[in-house]
Each structure stands twice: as C-alpha cells, then as structure tokens.
Design a protein around this motif. Structure first.
Motif, PDB file in Angstrom:
ATOM      1  N   THR A 134      34.891 123.774  20.913  1.00 18.43           N
ATOM      2  CA  THR A 134      36.042 122.647  20.594  1.00 18.43           C
ATOM      3  C   THR A 134      37.094 123.037  21.707  1.00 18.43           C
ATOM      4  OG1 THR A 134      35.518 122.995  18.356  1.00 18.43           O
ATOM      5  CG2 THR A 134      37.637 122.325  18.906  1.00 18.43           C
ATOM      6  N   VAL A 135      37.756 121.958  22.217  1.00 19.43           N
ATOM      7  CA  VAL A 135      38.625 122.074  23.036  1.00 19.43           C
ATOM      8  C   VAL A 135      40.247 121.714  22.692  1.00 19.43           C
ATOM      9  CG1 VAL A 135      39.556 121.818  25.516  1.00 19.43           C
ATOM     10  CG2 VAL A 135      37.060 121.793  24.920  1.00 19.43           C
ATOM     11  N   TYR A 136      41.101 122.193  22.859  1.00 17.62           N
ATOM     12  CA  TYR A 136      42.440 121.772  22.343  1.00 17.62           C
ATOM     13  C   TYR A 136      43.384 121.650  23.752  1.00 17.62           C
ATOM     14  CZ  TYR A 136      40.985 123.631  17.827  1.00 17.62           C
ATOM     15  OH  TYR A 136      40.484 123.717  16.775  1.00 17.62           O
ATOM     16  N   THR A 137      43.839 120.342  23.614  1.00 23.98           N
ATOM     17  CA  THR A 137      44.481 119.967  25.073  1.00 23.98           C
ATOM     18  C   THR A 137      45.907 119.352  24.545  1.00 23.98           C
ATOM     19  OG1 THR A 137      43.327 117.979  25.448  1.00 23.98           O
ATOM     20  CG2 THR A 137      42.305 119.661  26.217  1.00 23.98           C
ATOM     21  N   ARG A 138      46.926 119.334  25.992  1.00 23.50           N
ATOM     22  CA  ARG A 138      47.861 118.624  25.853  1.00 23.50           C
ATOM     23  C   ARG A 138      47.885 117.795  27.149  1.00 23.50           C
ATOM     24  NH1 ARG A 138      51.898 121.778  26.651  1.00 23.50           N
ATOM     25  NH2 ARG A 138      50.739 123.708  26.767  1.00 23.50           N
ATOM     26  N   GLY A 139      48.584 116.764  27.174  1.00 23.61           N
ATOM     27  CA  GLY A 139      48.555 115.863  28.456  1.00 23.61           C
ATOM     28  C   GLY A 139      49.770 115.408  28.628  1.00 23.61           C
ATOM     29  N   VAL A 140      50.340 115.116  29.688  1.00 25.15           N
ATOM     30  CA  VAL A 140      51.448 114.276  29.994  1.00 25.15           C
ATOM     31  C   VAL A 140      51.236 113.216  31.042  1.00 25.15           C
ATOM     32  CG1 VAL A 140      53.901 114.294  30.898  1.00 25.15           C
ATOM     33  CG2 VAL A 140      53.286 116.208  29.175  1.00 25.15           C
ATOM     34  N   THR A 141      51.365 111.995  30.922  1.00 30.12           N
ATOM     35  CA  THR A 141      50.997 110.837  31.561  1.00 30.12           C
ATOM     36  C   THR A 141      52.258 109.990  32.050  1.00 30.12           C
ATOM     37  OG1 THR A 141      48.763 110.828  30.499  1.00 30.12           O
ATOM     38  CG2 THR A 141      49.528 108.866  31.898  1.00 30.12           C
ATOM     39  N   LYS A 157      38.374 120.025  35.470  1.00 27.69           N
ATOM     40  CA  LYS A 157      39.390 119.450  34.954  1.00 27.69           C
ATOM     41  C   LYS A 157      39.920 118.155  35.631  1.00 27.69           C
ATOM     42  CE  LYS A 157      44.104 120.937  34.029  1.00 27.69           C
ATOM     43  NZ  LYS A 157      45.007 120.576  35.039  1.00 27.69           N
ATOM     44  N   GLY A 158      39.802 118.179  37.141  1.00 26.23           N
ATOM     45  CA  GLY A 158      40.329 117.274  37.975  1.00 26.23           C
ATOM     46  C   GLY A 158      39.552 115.997  37.777  1.00 26.23           C
ATOM     47  N   LYS A 159      38.222 115.941  37.711  1.00 20.84           N
ATOM     48  CA  LYS A 159      37.548 115.016  37.482  1.00 20.84           C
ATOM     49  C   LYS A 159      37.940 114.036  36.096  1.00 20.84           C
ATOM     50  CE  LYS A 159      32.755 113.211  37.678  1.00 20.84           C
ATOM     51  NZ  LYS A 159      31.166 113.514  37.811  1.00 20.84           N
ATOM     52  N   ALA A 160      38.020 115.124  34.962  1.00 14.26           N
ATOM     53  CA  ALA A 160      38.474 114.541  33.722  1.00 14.26           C
ATOM     54  C   ALA A 160      39.659 113.676  33.722  1.00 14.26           C
ATOM     55  CB  ALA A 160      38.408 115.543  32.655  1.00 14.26           C
ATOM     56  N   GLU A 161      40.560 114.391  34.536  1.00 14.99           N
ATOM     57  CA  GLU A 161      41.999 113.635  34.543  1.00 14.99           C
ATOM     58  C   GLU A 161      41.841 112.362  35.398  1.00 14.99           C
ATOM     59  OE1 GLU A 161      44.974 117.493  34.640  1.00 14.99           O
ATOM     60  OE2 GLU A 161      44.369 116.713  36.514  1.00 14.99           O
ATOM     61  N   SER A 162      41.034 112.376  36.323  1.00 12.55           N
ATOM     62  CA  SER A 162      40.922 111.029  37.008  1.00 12.55           C
ATOM     63  C   SER A 162      40.294 109.984  36.110  1.00 12.55           C
ATOM     64  CB  SER A 162      40.193 111.399  38.217  1.00 12.55           C
ATOM     65  OG  SER A 162      39.564 110.148  39.046  1.00 12.55           O
ATOM     66  N   ILE A 163      39.283 110.468  35.608  1.00 10.88           N
ATOM     67  CA  ILE A 163      38.473 109.557  34.490  1.00 10.88           C
ATOM     68  C   ILE A 163      39.857 109.042  33.466  1.00 10.88           C
ATOM     69  CG2 ILE A 163      36.872 109.066  32.489  1.00 10.88           C
ATOM     70  CD1 ILE A 163      35.231 111.085  34.358  1.00 10.88           C
ATOM     71  N   GLY A 164      40.532 109.909  32.967  1.00  8.36           N
ATOM     72  CA  GLY A 164      41.368 109.713  31.848  1.00  8.36           C
ATOM     73  C   GLY A 164      42.443 108.625  32.380  1.00  8.36           C
ATOM     74  N   ASN A 165      42.985 108.821  33.605  1.00  7.71           N
ATOM     75  CA  ASN A 165      44.038 107.973  34.531  1.00  7.71           C
ATOM     76  C   ASN A 165      43.487 106.492  34.310  1.00  7.71           C
ATOM     77  OD1 ASN A 165      45.993 109.889  34.965  1.00  7.71           O
ATOM     78  ND2 ASN A 165      45.080 110.255  36.833  1.00  7.71           N
ATOM     79  N   ARG A 166      42.203 106.343  34.777  1.00  8.39           N
ATOM     80  CA  ARG A 166      41.621 104.881  34.632  1.00  8.39           C
ATOM     81  C   ARG A 166      41.557 104.419  33.093  1.00  8.39           C
ATOM     82  NH1 ARG A 166      37.773 107.127  38.400  1.00  8.39           N
ATOM     83  NH2 ARG A 166      36.177 107.334  36.864  1.00  8.39           N
ATOM     84  N   THR A 192      48.231 111.730  35.324  1.00  7.88           N
ATOM     85  CA  THR A 192      48.110 112.615  34.195  1.00  7.88           C
ATOM     86  C   THR A 192      48.032 114.213  34.820  1.00  7.88           C
ATOM     87  OG1 THR A 192      46.894 111.043  32.902  1.00  7.88           O
ATOM     88  CG2 THR A 192      46.859 113.036  32.162  1.00  7.88           C
ATOM     89  N   GLU A 193      48.705 114.865  33.967  1.00  4.84           N
ATOM     90  CA  GLU A 193      48.545 116.250  33.952  1.00  4.84           C
ATOM     91  C   GLU A 193      48.006 116.953  32.685  1.00  4.84           C
ATOM     92  OE1 GLU A 193      51.932 118.326  35.631  1.00  4.84           O
ATOM     93  OE2 GLU A 193      52.030 117.099  37.479  1.00  4.84           O
ATOM     94  N   THR A 194      47.072 117.563  32.613  1.00  8.31           N
ATOM     95  CA  THR A 194      46.580 118.151  31.373  1.00  8.31           C
ATOM     96  C   THR A 194      46.578 119.640  31.430  1.00  8.31           C
ATOM     97  OG1 THR A 194      44.734 116.362  31.206  1.00  8.31           O
ATOM     98  CG2 THR A 194      44.547 118.153  29.834  1.00  8.31           C
ATOM     99  N   VAL A 195      46.946 120.300  30.322  1.00  5.65           N
ATOM    100  CA  VAL A 195      46.898 121.549  29.782  1.00  5.65           C
ATOM    101  C   VAL A 195      45.963 121.996  28.821  1.00  5.65           C
ATOM    102  CG1 VAL A 195      48.350 123.613  29.400  1.00  5.65           C
ATOM    103  CG2 VAL A 195      49.404 121.803  30.632  1.00  5.65           C
ATOM    104  N   ILE A 196      45.113 122.755  28.842  1.00 10.66           N
ATOM    105  CA  ILE A 196      44.107 123.195  28.048  1.00 10.66           C
ATOM    106  C   ILE A 196      44.667 124.487  27.281  1.00 10.66           C
ATOM    107  CG2 ILE A 196      41.829 124.348  27.655  1.00 10.66           C
ATOM    108  CD1 ILE A 196      40.866 122.964  30.164  1.00 10.66           C
ATOM    109  N   ASP A 197      45.156 124.358  26.118  1.00 13.78           N
ATOM    110  CA  ASP A 197      45.730 125.326  25.274  1.00 13.78           C
ATOM    111  C   ASP A 197      44.646 126.305  24.896  1.00 13.78           C
ATOM    112  OD1 ASP A 197      48.322 124.339  25.311  1.00 13.78           O
ATOM    113  OD2 ASP A 197      48.073 122.927  23.751  1.00 13.78           O
ATOM    114  N   ASP A 198      43.461 125.915  24.281  1.00 13.95           N
ATOM    115  CA  ASP A 198      42.628 126.842  23.716  1.00 13.95           C
ATOM    116  C   ASP A 198      40.963 126.263  23.839  1.00 13.95           C
ATOM    117  OD1 ASP A 198      41.585 129.086  22.822  1.00 13.95           O
ATOM    118  OD2 ASP A 198      42.248 128.688  20.742  1.00 13.95           O
TER     119      ASP A 198
END
Length: 413
Positions: free
Chosen positions: A186-193, A245-254, A219-225
C-alpha cells in the motif's frame, strides 16, 4: 413553367410558399429558387406591360432628382426613393452601370459595434474550485483518492481579420491525496499538479464553432509512506517506487491532461451548443427566410476588441453614404447606427405584418424569460394590434437634439 405563357398569378402563389416563416426555408437551394421565381415573375410582368419604357424613364428621372436632393439635405424620403428606383432598375436588368454606381455610393455599413476585452472578460472570468474523485491505474498500481483544483478562468482575444477568435483559459493548481494498492503493498502519496488549459472559440456570420480543448499539466509527487506485511517487501517497494517515480508522473500528467481537456469541453459544450442553436433558429434562420439577413456581416478581433460591422440592406434599399465617424477615446462598448438601419430591417421583418398584444407578450417571454408588467395580458386591459406599413414601418431620425423614432401602420386596433 412549361406553358407558352405561364400563369403569373399561379407562379406568385407558388413563390409565396417559399417565402413563409416555416423553418427549413432558409436552406440555400430554397432561397435560390425563391429569388429565381421573383425575378421571373417581375420580368414576365414587365415584358407584357406596354408602359415599361415609361417606368424606365421615370426611374432615371427619380434617381437624378432625388440624388441631388439627398446630397444636400440627407432626408430619409430621398434615400427611400433612391432605393426604390435603383431596385426597380436592378430587378428589370436595366442600366447595370448606373445600378452598380448607386449601390457603391449607398452601401456603407449601417451598424458598427465594438466590445472591449475588459468588458467581454468580465462576463467570463471566474474562480474555479472543483473536487473530483480519483480512480487510476498507473504501472499496475490502483490509485484511489481525491483531487482538489483551484484556479481562475480567463479570456484572451486573438487578432483575426476573418472572424472573431476568443480563447477561454484555465490556470490553476490541483492537489491530490491518494492511496495506491499494488498486490500486498500500500502506497500513500500526495501530488501537486500545475494545470493550464485552453479552448478556442470562433464567431462569424454563419454562427459559433469551437476547437477541441487542450491542456498541459506538470505534476510533482511525494510518497509519504509505503506499507507491507514484511520489512523486506517494504524496502523493495521503496526502491522500485523511487526508480519508477518519474515514469509514473509522466503517465499521470498525460491522464490529467485528458481529464482536464474533457472537463473543459464538457462544460463549454452545453453553453456553446445553446448559443449556436439560438443564433441559428432564432436569428439567422428567420432573417434568411425573410431575405432580411445582413448583406454583409463581418466579425473580427484585435488583441483588445471585438469588431462587428454590418450592412443591413435589402432589395430597393440604400444604406450609409459615408463611413461612421471615429469613436474618441477607449470605450468598453460602442454602438454606431446609421438612420437607414432601423428602416431597412423593419421593412424586411415587419412590413405588412400584423402584431398583436399576445404575439408581443409571447415573443418577449420567449426572448427574455419574463413579460414586463406593461405588456402582461389581463381581462382589465383592452387587446390591441398594429398592422405595419409595408414601407419604413419603423424609422429613426438622428439630430443634435436627439432621436426621433416613428412607427407607421395602416391599421391600429
């Protein structure tokens, strides 16, 4: 039409069917047929009239006399007479050079509208505060959470001489809190786009059109836990998360760009569809069916203004003989009308028409959504009607002292 001598009264009855207010008669082949029938009936009638040469000479005399008078006094009745005489010559296919000269001399725009960017933007600009659920699968991880977008909608003008080009702009920031599930991890994240979206809208004589919305997201993502049942598994998950992380942010942006552009298209389409339908069904269609659509309607934009230039001119009519004067200073809204505008438009739309209190109340309610008290119907009020004159049913005279509006009818009740 196949007869040696077609029955003109029968043709007139046919032609009148093409001139009714029924929707659909604004279709171009119908309009062309209507005009062809009108021309044929006029020429056939003229051909059979022994006084045709007298009419021709009378039209020339009227143009000469009225032209001199109008140049000196600019009286409305002279302008109307010039239009009638030139219109008769044109329908009769006589003196084409003279008709062209009259048309060139008296065919200046009779409406000029200017709208500033500041005024137009005031009706569009608003704050955006939107929350939506997030359900995504990125690199095998199912993300669930919420995204909160705050920003502002703005408006830009793009210089275009052929049509008005406006662009709705959305700039904002989306903050998201998500929980991702990847097998036992389980991954807890915060993001600012950072969000920037736009949609281009075009206006011209034919109506309203729009391009598909576009969006750009960063997007910039922070993994909290990251949690797992085994410490070893957590350590491996952290390592894999940092790597991807970089690839996931790229997919998230699209994905975010697709969501935002779809949302902008969805929200704008309802408003644009309604405006486009209203223009086509309530304005353009009825005017075309009555041969009353402006002969020239030019819409354009500069970086800070919308320009609307209109020539309201039908057969047997004239318009402005000079260009409109410059409007001094910067104005949010300026409307310039020539005296010919009201007369020309009313002649084509109200000439010979009978208007009743019920029709007026219904039209006002349909247009504005409510009926002012003075137009509301009640048993205590007497019903009324106006049958407008065929020539200049409504006219305006401008002077230094003010504006005179005249209504002409041949029957009042």
């Amino acid at each position: 039409m196949k007869a040696d001598k077609p029955d003109l009264s029968e043709l007139q009855a046919v032609q009148s069917c093409y001139t009714s207010a029924d929707p659909g008669l604004e279709w171009d082949p119908i309009v062309q047929t209507r005009h062809a029938l009108k021309s044929y009936i006029h020429l056939a009638t003229l051909h059979a009239d022994a006084k045709a040469a007298d009419y021709f000479q009378s039209a020339l005399d009227e143009l000469s006399k009225r032209g001199e008078s109008y140049a000196k006094t600019h009286q409305l009745e002279d302008a109307v007479a010039i239009g009638r005489a030139a219109g008769w010559l044109e329908r009769s296919q006589q003196a084409p050079d003279l008709v062209a000269a009259v048309g060139q001399r008296f065919a200046g725009n009779n409406l000029q509208l200017r709208i500033s960017h500041r005024l137009a933007a005031a009706g569009v600009e608003e704050a955006v505060d939107d929350t939506m659920d997030v359900h995504e699968n990125i690199l095998g991880t199912n993300l669930v959470g919420t995204a909160h977008t705050q920003g502002k909608v703005g408006l830009a003008f793009h210089p275009n001489a052929d049509r008005a080009s406006l662009e709705i702009l959305l700039k904002g920031e989306t903050k998201s809190d998500n929980v991702g599930y990847h097998g036992p991890v389980t991954v807890y994240t915060r993001g600012v786009t950072q969000v920037a979206a736009s949609k281009r809208i075009h206006l011209d004589a034919n109506g309203i059109s729009a391009d598909a919305a576009t969006a750009k997201c960063a997007t910039e993502t922070v993994i909290d836990d990251i949690c797992a049942r085994m410490k070893l598994l957590e350590k491996m998950a952290w390592k894999q998360a940092d790597k991807s992380k970089g690839k996931a942010e790229s997919i998230g942006n699209r994905r975010a760009e697709q969501r935002v552009s779809s949302r902008v298209d969805e929200q704008a389409s309802e408003m644009l569809d309604k405006a486009s339908t209203t223009y086509a069904d309530k304005i353009r269609g009825p005017l075309v069916r009555r041969d009353a659509f402006p002969r020239r309607l030019a819409v354009s934009t500069t970086a800070d203004q919308i320009h609307v230039n209109m020539l309201q001119l039908g057969a047997n009519q004239v318009a402005a003989a000079t260009a409109a004067p410059e409007v001094p200073g910067e104005k949010d809204l300026s409307l310039q009308l020539h005296e010919s505008f009201a007369g020309n438009l009313s002649e084509l739309t109200l000439g010979g028409v009978t208007v009743t209190d019920e029709k007026v109340a219904s039209l006002v309610e349909e247009t504005t959504g409510n009926v002012p008290e003075e137009l509301q119907l009640s048993p205590e009020k007497d019903p009324w009607s106006i049958t407008f004159a065929t020539e200049q049913p409504v006219s305006t005279l401008f002077s230094a002292e003010g504006v005179t509006i005249s209504i002409r009818g041949r029957r009042f009740t």
